[in-house]
Design a protein around this motif. Structure first.
Motif: not given
Length: 72
Positions: A36, A32, A20, A39, A23
């Motif tokens: 993320i 997005d 993550y 999460r 990302l």
């Protein structure tokens, strides 16, 4: 063994957290990025809960024993 399973879960959470973070370094749409980040927070919480269960003894800064300091 239970400890082996817990260690595997800890490793999985750590790998997910690293993924993550990678990302988040990319250029992402706001939706997005928000997903993320959510999460990532969930993975951290899961990792902390599992680590506390697996390793219940926390190493804290020890304070001198009162009896030892008053005897001196």
């Amino acid at each position: 063994m239970m400890i082996d399973e817990d260690l595997a879960r800890i490793r999985t959470h750590r790998n997910n957290i690293a993924r993550y973070w990678r990302l988040l370094r990319a250029d992402l749409a706001a939706s997005d990025r928000s997903f993320i980040e959510r999460r990532l927070a969930e993975e951290r919480a899961s990792l902390n809960a599992l680590a506390a269960k697996t390793y219940p003894v926390a190493l804290a800064k020890s304070e001198p024993c009162r009896e030892a300091t008053s005897a001196a």
